[in-house]
Write a protein that holds these residues in place. Structure first.
Motif, PDB file in Angstrom:
ATOM      1  N   LEU A  58      46.418 127.480  44.007  1.00 31.11           N
ATOM      2  CA  LEU A  58      46.101 128.815  44.512  1.00 31.11           C
ATOM      3  C   LEU A  58      46.944 129.855  43.789  1.00 31.11           C
ATOM      4  CD1 LEU A  58      45.996 128.046  48.344  1.00 31.11           C
ATOM      5  CD2 LEU A  58      44.114 127.998  46.693  1.00 31.11           C
ATOM      6  N   ASP A  59      46.382 131.041  43.588  1.00 34.86           N
ATOM      7  CA  ASP A  59      47.021 132.128  42.858  1.00 34.86           C
ATOM      8  C   ASP A  59      47.703 133.092  43.825  1.00 34.86           C
ATOM      9  OD1 ASP A  59      47.764 134.071  41.072  1.00 34.86           O
ATOM     10  OD2 ASP A  59      45.716 134.638  40.520  1.00 34.86           O
ATOM     11  N   VAL A  60      49.019 132.977  43.961  1.00 27.49           N
ATOM     12  CA  VAL A  60      49.777 133.761  44.940  1.00 27.49           C
ATOM     13  C   VAL A  60      49.620 135.267  44.719  1.00 27.49           C
ATOM     14  CG1 VAL A  60      52.101 134.264  45.824  1.00 27.49           C
ATOM     15  CG2 VAL A  60      51.426 131.903  45.352  1.00 27.49           C
ATOM     16  N   ALA A  61      49.542 135.708  43.474  1.00 30.74           N
ATOM     17  CA  ALA A  61      49.434 137.151  43.199  1.00 30.74           C
ATOM     18  C   ALA A  61      48.169 137.753  43.790  1.00 30.74           C
ATOM     19  CB  ALA A  61      49.480 137.406  41.694  1.00 30.74           C
ATOM     20  N   GLY A  62      47.162 136.939  44.055  1.00 32.58           N
ATOM     21  CA  GLY A  62      45.900 137.440  44.592  1.00 32.58           C
ATOM     22  C   GLY A  62      45.809 137.458  46.099  1.00 32.58           C
ATOM     23  N   ILE A  63      46.909 137.212  46.796  1.00 31.18           N
ATOM     24  CA  ILE A  63      46.884 137.169  48.263  1.00 31.18           C
ATOM     25  C   ILE A  63      46.265 138.444  48.825  1.00 31.18           C
ATOM     26  CG2 ILE A  63      49.204 138.120  48.606  1.00 31.18           C
ATOM     27  CD1 ILE A  63      49.527 135.991  50.859  1.00 31.18           C
ATOM     28  N   GLN A  64      45.427 138.279  49.867  1.00 31.16           N
ATOM     29  CA  GLN A  64      44.754 139.423  50.472  1.00 31.16           C
ATOM     30  C   GLN A  64      44.762 139.297  51.995  1.00 31.16           C
ATOM     31  OE1 GLN A  64      40.793 139.506  48.855  1.00 31.16           O
ATOM     32  NE2 GLN A  64      41.500 140.220  46.881  1.00 31.16           N
ATOM     33  N   THR A  65      45.200 140.367  52.646  1.00 33.65           N
ATOM     34  CA  THR A  65      45.151 140.431  54.107  1.00 33.65           C
ATOM     35  C   THR A  65      44.399 141.665  54.597  1.00 33.65           C
ATOM     36  OG1 THR A  65      47.209 141.697  54.299  1.00 33.65           O
ATOM     37  CG2 THR A  65      47.395 139.265  54.295  1.00 33.65           C
ATOM     38  N   ARG A  70      51.181 145.283  53.034  1.00 29.88           N
ATOM     39  CA  ARG A  70      51.529 143.938  53.505  1.00 29.88           C
ATOM     40  C   ARG A  70      51.354 142.917  52.380  1.00 29.88           C
ATOM     41  NH1 ARG A  70      49.071 143.338  58.534  1.00 29.88           N
ATOM     42  NH2 ARG A  70      47.087 143.279  57.471  1.00 29.88           N
ATOM     43  N   ASP A  71      50.240 143.011  51.632  1.00 26.74           N
ATOM     44  CA  ASP A  71      49.994 142.088  50.528  1.00 26.74           C
ATOM     45  C   ASP A  71      51.124 142.170  49.507  1.00 26.74           C
ATOM     46  OD1 ASP A  71      47.640 141.605  51.873  1.00 26.74           O
ATOM     47  OD2 ASP A  71      46.370 142.605  50.392  1.00 26.74           O
ATOM     48  N   ASP A  72      51.533 143.392  49.161  1.00 28.19           N
ATOM     49  CA  ASP A  72      52.636 143.572  48.205  1.00 28.19           C
ATOM     50  C   ASP A  72      53.923 142.948  48.736  1.00 28.19           C
ATOM     51  OD1 ASP A  72      50.906 144.920  46.516  1.00 28.19           O
ATOM     52  OD2 ASP A  72      51.618 146.925  47.092  1.00 28.19           O
ATOM     53  N   HIS A  73      54.186 143.117  50.031  1.00 31.75           N
ATOM     54  CA  HIS A  73      55.392 142.532  50.631  1.00 31.75           C
ATOM     55  C   HIS A  73      55.323 141.000  50.612  1.00 31.75           C
ATOM     56  CE1 HIS A  73      58.450 142.447  54.184  1.00 31.75           C
ATOM     57  NE2 HIS A  73      59.016 142.125  53.036  1.00 31.75           N
ATOM     58  N   LEU A  74      54.152 140.447  50.892  1.00 31.59           N
ATOM     59  CA  LEU A  74      54.001 138.988  50.889  1.00 31.59           C
ATOM     60  C   LEU A  74      54.246 138.385  49.508  1.00 31.59           C
ATOM     61  CD1 LEU A  74      50.902 138.586  53.228  1.00 31.59           C
ATOM     62  CD2 LEU A  74      53.275 137.910  53.717  1.00 31.59           C
ATOM     63  N   ARG A  75      54.042 139.166  48.452  1.00 34.50           N
ATOM     64  CA  ARG A  75      54.276 138.688  47.078  1.00 34.50           C
ATOM     65  C   ARG A  75      55.759 138.701  46.698  1.00 34.50           C
ATOM     66  NH1 ARG A  75      49.817 142.359  46.374  1.00 34.50           N
ATOM     67  NH2 ARG A  75      47.899 141.154  46.193  1.00 34.50           N
ATOM     68  N   THR A  76      56.600 139.377  47.479  1.00 34.59           N
ATOM     69  CA  THR A  76      58.026 139.511  47.139  1.00 34.59           C
ATOM     70  C   THR A  76      58.826 138.268  47.527  1.00 34.59           C
ATOM     71  OG1 THR A  76      58.772 140.423  49.270  1.00 34.59           O
ATOM     72  CG2 THR A  76      57.856 142.006  47.633  1.00 34.59           C
ATOM     73  N   GLY A  77      60.095 138.291  47.178  1.00 38.06           N
ATOM     74  CA  GLY A  77      61.007 137.204  47.525  1.00 38.06           C
ATOM     75  C   GLY A  77      61.212 137.028  49.020  1.00 38.06           C
ATOM     76  N   ASP A  78      60.867 138.027  49.825  1.00 41.92           N
ATOM     77  CA  ASP A  78      60.947 137.866  51.283  1.00 41.92           C
ATOM     78  C   ASP A  78      59.982 136.783  51.763  1.00 41.92           C
ATOM     79  OD1 ASP A  78      62.850 139.851  51.603  1.00 41.92           O
ATOM     80  OD2 ASP A  78      61.405 141.386  52.240  1.00 41.92           O
ATOM     81  N   PHE A  79      58.882 136.618  51.034  1.00 41.89           N
ATOM     82  CA  PHE A  79      57.854 135.666  51.458  1.00 41.89           C
ATOM     83  C   PHE A  79      57.523 134.663  50.351  1.00 41.89           C
ATOM     84  CE2 PHE A  79      57.358 139.178  54.409  1.00 41.89           C
ATOM     85  CZ  PHE A  79      57.295 138.501  55.619  1.00 41.89           C
ATOM     86  N   LEU A  80      56.467 134.898  49.581  1.00 42.10           N
ATOM     87  CA  LEU A  80      55.974 133.876  48.642  1.00 42.10           C
ATOM     88  C   LEU A  80      56.597 133.947  47.250  1.00 42.10           C
ATOM     89  CD1 LEU A  80      52.246 133.900  49.735  1.00 42.10           C
ATOM     90  CD2 LEU A  80      53.988 132.182  50.247  1.00 42.10           C
TER      91      LEU A  80
END
Length: 181
Positions: A58-65, A70-80
């Motif tokens: 799966l491509d983490v950079a493409g996460i969508q909510t 929120r998507d930008d935050h999920l891509r950071t070191g805080d999350f993925l």
């Protein structure tokens, strides 16, 4: 033993599949999202179920909510941590036919460089030949993981004493696979 008509090699069709997740937010509602498929294959062998395999990237950079912040935050070191860990992978180690149209797919899930063994119950939803003459099979299912098991510990405490984001993440799968052999 599962139905022999499922025998063969498959490629997951990303345009007709969903690798989704659900997390409880502020302990009162759920946030749903998905992560796009970069690559996904399966090989099913009815005569020798132990020889069956599934591999998903799966491509983490493409996460969508549905929310860009929120998507930008999920891509950071805080999350993925997409910059360091651009993919989530799953590689099966065992596929068992439970009964009827139900299977258990056990394997290694890697998120943020941490690998854990999980089992995903999947239900076979059918086979069809599409307008291009391709044979498609469908599966759906899901399981729950604890995000802290994968090093995802970010959270915020609420005034009411709860936390902003649940530790439990439900994974949801709706899969369409095209038979290649």
């Amino acid at each position: 033993m599962y139905p022999s008509e499922l025998d063969g090699a498959y490629t997951i069709d990303p345009a007709h599949s969903r690798f989704g997740f659900v997390a409880r937010h502020a302990m009162v509602t759920k946030v749903r999202g998905s992560i796009p498929v970069r690559e996904a294959t399966a090989h099913l062998d009815a005569a020798d179920p132990a020889a069956s395999t599934v591999h998903v990237v799966l491509d983490v950079a493409g996460i969508q909510t549905g929310n860009q912040l929120r998507d930008d935050h999920l891509r950071t070191g805080d999350f993925l941590d997409a910059a360091t860990h651009p993919t989530i992978t799953f590689t099966s180690t065992e596929i068992k036919h439970r009964d009827g149209d139900s299977f258990d797919v056990t394997g290694q899930l890697t998120i943020r460089g941490v690998t854990r063994r999980i089992t995903v119950p999947l239900d076979y939803t059918g086979t069809a030949v599409d307008a291009q003459g391709l044979t498609r099979v469908g599966f759906e299912g899901g399981t729950a993981i604890n995000r802290k098991d994968f090093g995802i510990t970010y959270n915020a405490v609420l005034e009411t004493g709860g936390v902003m984001i649940s530790e439990k993440i439900t994974l949801e799968f709706d899969l369409s696979a095209v038979k290649t052999t």
